[in-house]
Structures are given as C-alpha cells and as structure tokens.
Design a protein around this motif. Sequence first.
Motif, PDB file in Angstrom:
ATOM      1  N   TYR A   1      48.539   6.971   7.975  1.00  0.00           N
ATOM      2  CA  TYR A   1      48.801   6.581   6.589  1.00  0.00           C
ATOM      3  C   TYR A   1      48.625   5.079   6.401  1.00  0.00           C
ATOM      4  CZ  TYR A   1      53.471   4.392   6.936  1.00  0.00           C
ATOM      5  OH  TYR A   1      54.512   3.542   7.196  1.00  0.00           O
TER       6      TYR A   1
ATOM      7  N   GLN B   1      51.286  14.315   8.983  1.00  0.00           N
ATOM      8  CA  GLN B   1      52.682  14.160   8.562  1.00  0.00           C
ATOM      9  C   GLN B   1      53.487  15.418   8.879  1.00  0.00           C
ATOM     10  OE1 GLN B   1      53.270  10.979   7.710  1.00  0.00           O
ATOM     11  NE2 GLN B   1      51.028  10.877   7.932  1.00  0.00           N
TER      12      GLN B   1
ATOM     13  N   VAL C   1      54.013  11.476   3.304  1.00  0.00           N
ATOM     14  CA  VAL C   1      54.538  10.441   4.204  1.00  0.00           C
ATOM     15  C   VAL C   1      56.016  10.212   3.930  1.00  0.00           C
ATOM     16  CG1 VAL C   1      54.377   8.024   4.890  1.00  0.00           C
ATOM     17  CG2 VAL C   1      52.281   9.330   4.427  1.00  0.00           C
TER      18      VAL C   1
ATOM     19  N   ASP D   1      52.016   7.672  11.586  1.00  0.00           N
ATOM     20  CA  ASP D   1      52.197   6.346  10.997  1.00  0.00           C
ATOM     21  C   ASP D   1      50.876   5.594  10.887  1.00  0.00           C
ATOM     22  OD1 ASP D   1      54.958   6.618  10.708  1.00  0.00           O
ATOM     23  OD2 ASP D   1      55.361   5.867  12.720  1.00  0.00           O
TER      24      ASP D   1
END
Length: 545
Positions: free
Chosen positions: A69, A395, A111, A66
């Motif tokens: 990105y 990811q 993502v 998280d």
Amino acid sequence: MKNYTKPKKLLLLSVLCVLLWSIPGCMQDELEPQQSEDENTDVLIEKPIDNGRVARDNGINPAWADMAYRGFNSAFLTTSGGRTYYKRALNDNASDGTWTLALDIQGMMDVYERTGLPEHRTLVNNLVNGFLQLNPPPYDWDGWNDDIAWFGLVLARGHQMTGTSNYLTQARYCFDYIWSRGWDTQYNNGGIWEQQPDYTPEGGEIIKEALSNNPTGLLACMIYQSNGDQWYLDRAIQIYDWVWWHLFNAETGQVYRGIYPNGQVDQGTAVYNQGAFIDFANVLWKLTGNPNYLRDATRAASYVKNNMTSNGIISNGAGYLNTWAAEFARGLGHLCTDNPELWDTFGDWMVQNATSIWNNRRTDYNLTWNAWNQQTPNNGSMIPTQHVSAVAWLQFAPAKRPGITSGGTFSIISKASGKAVDVEAGSTSNGGNILQWTNYNQPNQRWVITEAATNAYRIRSAGSGLSLDLEGGNTANGTNVIQWGWNGGSNQMWYLVPDGQGYYSIVSVASGRALDVAGGSNENGANILQWNINDADNQKWSLVP
C-alpha cells in the motif's frame, strides 16, 4: 438457555485439557520509488527465497501488505487544490475519474480495515471527501447503474469507518436513485439494468447483470447496518433472491454475467462478479443468520479456487481490465474473517496467490498488475485500478494461522448474531456495561487479549483500558458483565476454549460459566452476561484480529 451445570472442578479440568490443544496463535505530490528490500527489519523471516523475497510458514510476511500500500500511495496518491485523490496513471496527474477512483479508494479502506491506524482513517476520510468534491451528486449524467453502486459503496463504507454523516446521506441517495430507475419487473420478473435502456446507444446491449445487482444489494445491506432502516434490508433480500434465481448456479457456485430481456442467460464468468456476490451473501448471513447465504458464499468462493485460476493463481493480463480481483479479495477476506473455520479451506491458497503477487511485483514501487503469475512491466502508463487488486489481496491474506496471540487486539463477534462485544456508548468509566452491537471496528468494540496466568486471559477494552469483569465478583447465572480497572481477580480472568470449528467459549475462571448473549438475542443492545455452558451459538465467539 438450558439450566444444567457441570461440577466446577470437572469443568475447569476439561477447559485446561482443551486449551492444551488450541491453535497458537503519506501522502506525496511527487513520486518517490520505494526500496525493493524489506523495510521492516523486526519482522521474523522464516524461509528465504531468491532475490531477497521472503515467505513465511503458513502465512505471508506481514511487511508485504504494508509495502504494497505504501508503494501504491507513493505512485498514485495526490493532494492538489485542497483535494486528496488517486491520479489517473504514473505519468498522468489528473484524477482517476469516477467509478475507477471509487475502486482505488476501496483499496485504501482495506488497508485501514487491517491496521485500524488513526492516520489511515484520516486518509480514508480525506479520500472520500475528495471523491465527493470531484464527483458531487446528482448522478443523472451516468446511465450505468453499477457505476453508481460503486460510488455508493465507497460512501457507505466511508461512513462506517469515519462516522461522517454526509457520507451515509449520499450513499442512500445512490441506492435510492438506482432502485427508482433501475429495478424493472417488465422483463425477467425484476432485476436491475446494467445500463439504463434510455442511455444505451443503438445497437448496445440491454442486459441485467450481476455487476449491477450484487454491488447494489451489498450497498443496501451496508446502509441497513448504519441506520437500521428495515426497508433497505428488505430490498437487499429482494435483490439477492432475484440474483439467486436468475444469475447463480447454486450447485456449482458460478455467478453468471447477466440475463437479457428475452430470458437468455449469458453464462460468462468473472472473478469480480464472484467476489461481489460473496461479500453480498456473507453480509446477509451476518445480518439474518440464514445459513443458506453462508453456503452460497462458500460455494462461490470455491468455484473461483477450483475453476478460475492458472495453476492455482488468479491471473488475467487483458489490457482492457481495470480492477480484476479486488472485489474477490475483499469478499473472500470478509467471508473467512467472519467464519474462521474457512481459513482451513482457503488460507493456504490465499498465501499461494500472495506469494505470486509479491514475487512478480515491480520493485521500484512494489506494484503488481492483474496478471499475478507474470512479471509486472515497468510501464509509466499503468493505471491504479490495474494494481489495486494486488494491494487488496495482500491486506486479507493471512500472515499467520488464525489463533490467539497474547497481546493481540481482536473484535469478539457472536456466532449467533454476527454482532460485536461492545462497551455501551463508548464508556471509559468503571462499571461501563457490556452488550452486543453491529461491528464498526471502533475502539469500544476492540479488545486486547493478554495471557494473565497459565491458559487464562485478561480481556481489556482498547477504548477504555478497562477489563472485562463479572460485576461484584458474583458467580451466579445471569451475573452482568461490565468493565473495571484491572485488579488481577479471577472474576477478570477468562479461559478461551476452542470448539474446533473456529469459535471459542469465553469461560470465567471465577465461576466456570460462559460469556452469553442474554436470551440468544440477535438485536443491537442485547446484554452480555454469564450463564452455564450449554454449547449454544450465543455462547460461541470468533476472535477477529
């Protein structure tokens, strides 16, 4: 399907015994540096390491994916003039061009593939729409066929994620244009030129490369997934066969760079070529069931692990590189997700690389460059494609060993067909039929699996909230499977029985019979029912988080 039965008591006892051994399971116009501390305080941190960095036993801290990105978007994501795009550099607000912009967008698609969040789907849609606004067809100005393949892949993937029909139309244009001008049988019995000879400056290389063939073949597969047009699947297989004979070492798994008109093979290798080949081979495995594709993909992934690292870490600090390992992260992630048994081969190594990525990031934006084993410089001219590979890797790197976590949401994928358990036409009504369909990761193909009794699970549609149910509570062979409001009956409870190879049998508590694709069909729309357990692949399922 074989017509033999086990006594129910013996069957349930064996199910419970096996279960005891199962594996548990933003957009901003101005730059705002991200905090270097971990923001998700509810994430379990099991093993502290220096400078506040964190790792997890058998997996990465899920906050890393998280934060990576978010940092990437904070650094590069821009909305200007009604267009959403990634900018050229930290210190350059212009759009990041053409094929490089497509590669940036693929990172955000990774993502969304991980999270499934509506806001990420919206961002993907805005980015793909912005790409077309900035780079509308036709593309006859670009002589590089791999460029147009990257355009097509972001459009085809965008269609699969958003359902926007124009994206599929434009993806088809990209493939058709490459095929009509690029596939050439005069030299090397086929293959697609990297740069069209008519566009190649005097003294430039005229070569057919892995870089132009594998992404184009993958594009054909994705178009076939979306529209079912056999012509595209046939072209994909044609491209793959040519690559296999000319640019792939089936013994070692190495993907060669390319072949010249005189037949000389350039045996240079690159992580991105390995990755595009893996993704291409794996999707053909899913579409055809031919195990040779899976074998090739696995060998290509192993080649990177065994031959293309520095002390196990994928790393390249060459200044000329754009994206380096994003295609490999994506290909390997899809390979392991679709074939869960491969996590045992690659999972720890993926975690090793993810940990190096995180420990060598620049902490103002949580960005890591292509040299994953070296500290990322605080350089304002760094470009997004030099950072997107790290975003992609995080990811796909496992946050935990794959398994069943009560309350988790999964796609349920047939081992036999590669297709997903699906609520027909997205029905939200009691009695909606259950069948198999190409996996688009839609809510009617996602299932919340919750422990409802000891070792028995409720399987609830994420789209409708209704539960997987034996119609009428019937326990006979051939009973249809539907969705129905939860009532706690044994015909709505299921044992999940691992086979030790990454797949599960899904066995009704009421009948002792297994979830089964009717007739072993590989077709979209094939019905799902219950049948005596026979250990066939049409009764084996992977649970994909």
